[in-house]
Design a protein around this motif. Sequence first.
Motif, mmCIF file in Angstrom:
data_model
loop_
_atom_site.group_PDB
_atom_site.id
_atom_site.type_symbol
_atom_site.label_atom_id
_atom_site.label_comp_id
_atom_site.label_asym_id
_atom_site.label_seq_id
_atom_site.Cartn_x
_atom_site.Cartn_y
_atom_site.Cartn_z
ATOM 1 N N TRP A 25 1.653 -4.697 6.464
ATOM 2 C CA TRP A 25 2.254 -3.282 6.204
ATOM 3 C C TRP A 25 3.241 -3.492 5.080
ATOM 4 C CZ3 TRP A 25 0.366 0.840 8.914
ATOM 5 C CH2 TRP A 25 -0.380 0.595 9.822
ATOM 6 N N ASN A 26 3.126 -2.871 4.002
ATOM 7 C CA ASN A 26 4.203 -2.715 2.927
ATOM 8 C C ASN A 26 4.304 -1.383 2.346
ATOM 9 O OD1 ASN A 26 4.346 -5.711 2.062
ATOM 10 N ND2 ASN A 26 2.082 -5.582 2.463
ATOM 11 N N THR A 27 5.540 -1.068 1.640
ATOM 12 C CA THR A 27 5.883 -0.021 1.104
ATOM 13 C C THR A 27 5.255 0.102 -0.255
ATOM 14 O OG1 THR A 27 7.885 -0.934 0.094
ATOM 15 C CG2 THR A 27 8.030 0.146 2.065
ATOM 16 N N HIS A 28 4.632 1.183 -0.569
ATOM 17 C CA HIS A 28 4.256 1.593 -1.992
ATOM 18 C C HIS A 28 3.263 0.432 -2.787
ATOM 19 C CE1 HIS A 28 8.310 1.042 -3.077
ATOM 20 N NE2 HIS A 28 7.814 0.582 -3.980
ATOM 21 N N PRO A 29 2.254 -0.060 -2.097
ATOM 22 C CA PRO A 29 1.296 -1.124 -2.692
ATOM 23 C C PRO A 29 0.756 -0.454 -3.859
ATOM 24 C CG PRO A 29 0.438 -0.610 -0.644
ATOM 25 C CD PRO A 29 1.751 0.289 -0.717
ATOM 26 N N ARG A 30 0.102 -1.469 -4.537
ATOM 27 C CA ARG A 30 -0.976 -0.794 -5.696
ATOM 28 C C ARG A 30 -2.291 -0.466 -4.919
ATOM 29 N NH1 ARG A 30 0.432 -2.228 -10.894
ATOM 30 N NH2 ARG A 30 2.167 -3.608 -11.106
ATOM 31 N N THR B 206 8.906 5.190 3.853
ATOM 32 C CA THR B 206 10.220 5.222 4.038
ATOM 33 C C THR B 206 10.940 6.771 4.189
ATOM 34 O OG1 THR B 206 10.885 5.377 1.868
ATOM 35 C CG2 THR B 206 10.400 3.370 2.715
ATOM 36 N N ASN B 207 10.183 7.644 3.888
ATOM 37 C CA ASN B 207 10.570 8.817 3.783
ATOM 38 C C ASN B 207 11.776 9.359 2.856
ATOM 39 O OD1 ASN B 207 8.755 10.669 5.301
ATOM 40 N ND2 ASN B 207 8.993 9.002 6.977
ATOM 41 N N ALA B 208 11.937 8.524 1.949
ATOM 42 C CA ALA B 208 13.366 8.447 0.936
ATOM 43 C C ALA B 208 12.850 9.897 0.060
ATOM 44 C CB ALA B 208 13.293 7.431 0.036
#
Length: 518
Positions: free
Chosen positions: A319-324, A102-104
């Motif tokens: 595609w997912n954000t910060h998976p384990r 996300t580049n947050a």
Amino acid sequence: MSHARITLDRDFTIADVPARLFGSFVEHMGRCVYTGIYEPGHPEADDQGYRKDVMALAKELGATVVRYPGGNFVSGYNWEDGVGPRQDRPVRIDGAWHTIETNAFGLHEFVEWARRADMEVMEAINLGTRGVDEARALVEYANHPSGTYWSDLRRKNAAAMGTSEEPFGIKLWCLGNELDGPWQIGHKTAEEYGRLAQETAKAMKLVDPAIELVAVGSSNRRMPTFGSWEHTVLTHAYEEVDYISMHAYYQEHDGDAASFLAEAVDMDGFIEGVIATVDAVKAAGKHSKQIDISFDEWNVWYQEGLDTEDQPDQVAKGWNTHPRLIEDKYSVTDAVVVGTLMHSLLRHGDRVRIANQAQLVNVIAPIRSEEGGPAWRQTIFWPFARIAELATGEIMRLAVQADQVHTERYGDVDVVDAASTYDAEAGTVSLFVANRGLEEPAEVSLDLRGLAAKSILRAEVLRIPEGGDRHAANDLQTPEAVGLVPLDGIRLEESTEGAGVHLSLPALSWSVVQLKVG
């Protein structure tokens, strides 16, 4: 019962203790950044969204320098994506870990986090998909005071965030990551990388001559190009760089605990092999400067963590954000190994001047956290924290005579592994010692030459807890199952040289002793 004798002579030293030897690593991988060090909305989040509970543990860990933002991630990363207003930052796919970025969280956020955590930043640049121009622009953005396009953009972005507009002052820079590896985005031959590293280093130092640069070494000792890679790269870039990198990860295979507990033997050999290659290039090129080592990725890991039930294969799940990813749970056995790996780094502190345990939180890490929940220390937290705290002054050259334990991988090795430091100003000796024996305790005598033990300031041991086994670990339900406890089996002993020390070490244990000496 095993036995060992350790002799420490005041005049036999290796080097000063490098402050940067106690480094860590934050990569945009899994939950290291998001829900690790950064989680806006968490009950422990501060005004910038940093988790105060994780930061407190990071400070307790004692890490002095932290590498960022990768790792494999950096070889496909555009640093510009992580600066400026968050609402304007692009969302990208990350091919390295098959996730959504996300580049947050970007460069400003990390520099401010490191400032609050009292750590020096070690910044890695993308030499996989990018090159000279992007690298020199990043140095200008980070370090130039003002009055140019990139430096003024930094000041503008910092003002919008409410953080300091002053230069970041980043001194340590990695010229890419693991580019000898076919898995790496932008994989290169040694010739290709050596020339690129040389020209990039020249351009970066034209922007800021004070920076220190780390060239990419072999990804591990088993690479088919190990040795020849370092030789070729440094033949091109010796005068432009200051360090060559090393990476090594270790794990237990097929229940062979004895070999696993002896992995520091491999690390010793790996370091000494790289030093030999570096110095051969120095001699052949008639160079006067010395290239040292940045061991900027090391740890115990279990890569199958990518494919376990709670951490499914990333390509299969989409595609997912910060998976384990690789959220390994570390045991007593792992902690003893980590202690001995740190001994190896200390023993070579004359040439290994930087080292970064990978990573800081959640991903193969000494610190774990849960989204919206608590943070806790893993077993491997303790050897790192105590060595970072107590290894001060000079590294001592120990003579160790010990009983042997047989291993399938390394043959016969010392059952006791040790490292030590002497701080003349404080008048203290710190001894770090592991008993690799799985079943037998070890009786250890420490003979001091030119020094005498006056008192025992601290004596702690990490061992199998009562009623547990060597796989005992800390987790969300039992975060303090394993930790340091007082070492009861210690006493001062008179000798012809003065007072020495006798230690009784439990089987499979790592201990720290700090002495007041005179």
